[in-house]
Scaffold this motif. Structure first.
Motif, short mmCIF file in Angstrom:
data_model
loop_
_atom_site.label_atom_id
_atom_site.label_comp_id
_atom_site.label_asym_id
_atom_site.label_seq_id
_atom_site.Cartn_x
_atom_site.Cartn_y
_atom_site.Cartn_z
N ASP A 87 0.84 -1.20 0.00
CA ASP A 87 0.00 0.00 0.00
C ASP A 87 0.88 1.25 0.00
N ARG A 88 0.65 2.12 -0.96
CA ARG A 88 1.44 3.34 -1.12
C ARG A 88 0.73 4.53 -0.47
N ILE A 89 1.44 5.23 0.40
CA ILE A 89 0.95 6.49 0.96
C ILE A 89 1.69 7.59 0.23
N SER A 90 0.99 8.30 -0.64
CA SER A 90 1.65 9.32 -1.45
C SER A 90 1.94 10.57 -0.64
N GLU A 117 -9.18 10.00 9.88
CA GLU A 117 -8.40 8.79 10.15
C GLU A 117 -8.71 8.21 11.52
N LEU A 150 2.28 10.89 9.53
CA LEU A 150 2.69 9.78 8.68
C LEU A 150 2.85 8.50 9.49
N ARG A 158 -2.30 1.33 9.22
CA ARG A 158 -2.51 0.49 8.03
C ARG A 158 -1.72 -0.81 8.13
N GLU A 199 -1.12 12.66 -0.48
CA GLU A 199 -2.07 12.16 0.51
C GLU A 199 -1.68 12.62 1.91
N LEU A 200 -0.39 12.56 2.21
CA LEU A 200 0.08 13.04 3.51
C LEU A 200 -0.13 14.53 3.64
N ILE A 207 -0.64 7.10 10.40
CA ILE A 207 -1.35 6.50 9.27
C ILE A 207 -0.69 5.20 8.84
N ALA A 208 0.64 5.23 8.71
CA ALA A 208 1.35 4.02 8.28
C ALA A 208 1.23 2.91 9.31
#
Length: 218
Positions: A39-42, A137, A81, A88, A45-46, A84-85
């Motif tokens: 899963d990519r957190i761009s 979130e 970050l 996930r 997005e951040l 969120i990371a």
């Protein structure tokens, strides 16, 4: 003058990433702030999450420019970050292990946090925001905390030491769903639950005043 005590907030933030998200040395994709498993957190997005955090903070009485309030500085991009990371990561690990929680369980925990917040003269939203958790979130972070607790309870049957349980789970989570952070944000230290900043990549600003203020990872 009103003072916001953040012990509850800090506890929520710590629990969100306590599984021990590790920063790998491998490079991440251009424009990515982090890669969580697949899963990519761009970076964009951040950036949006940090901007939302500040907008929601102002709407919930946490305006850092208000000198009449002793409002602590809001967490910056690195903290957002990590939250969120980390959430996930543990949710995906739980999915692979067949562990999830119900919406009712999330509601119940949010109610508990809200009760603690009120005891400190705060609101639930203020607790989340001061923990570096954008409101959109919030349920995801709480889901991750509850999933982690269920996973720990599985291990606890054979381990008496809570610290050993947490470490064992953290190692398994990191091996199964690794996190790779962009070096733009530094290296994540799981013991200190923070990033070790590498100045070679410049400063990552903690406020989101305009779209160009949060540097793009790459």
């Amino acid at each position: 003058m009103k003072s916001y005590r953040v012990r509850v907030a800090a506890a929520v933030a710590a629990a969100a990433v306590a599984a021990g998200a590790l920063s790998a040395c491998a490079p991440v994709q251009a424009g990515a702030a982090a890669i969580v498993g697949g899963d990519r957190i761009s970076s964009s997005e951040l950036d949006a999450a940090v901007r939302s955090l500040h907008e929601d903070a102002a709407a919930n009485g946490l305006d850092e420019s208000d000198e009449q309030r002793a409002t602590p500085p809001l967490p910056g991009p690195r903290e957002v970050l990590a939250n969120i990371a980390g959430s996930r990561q543990i949710i995906e690990f739980g999915r692979q292990k067949g562990v999830d929680v119900t919406e009712r369980e999330i509601d119940d925990m949010l109610l508990g946090v809200e009760t603690q917040a009120k005891q400190q003269g705060m609101t639930l939203n203020q607790v989340l925001l001061l923990s570096g958790i954008p409101l959109e979130e919030g349920r995801s972070i709480i889901r991750a905390i509850l999933v982690r607790k269920k996973l720990e309870s599985r291990i606890a049957g054979a381990e008496a030491d809570p610290q050993m349980v947490a470490e064992k789970l953290g190692k398994e989570v990191d091996a199964t769903v690794p996190i790779k952070f962009s070096p733009r944000y530094g290296k994540f230290d799981p013991e200190r639950q923070t990033f070790i900043v590498d100045d070679r990549f410049g400063a990552v600003q903690s406020a989101a005043a305009s779209p160009g203020d949060v540097p793009q990872a790459g």
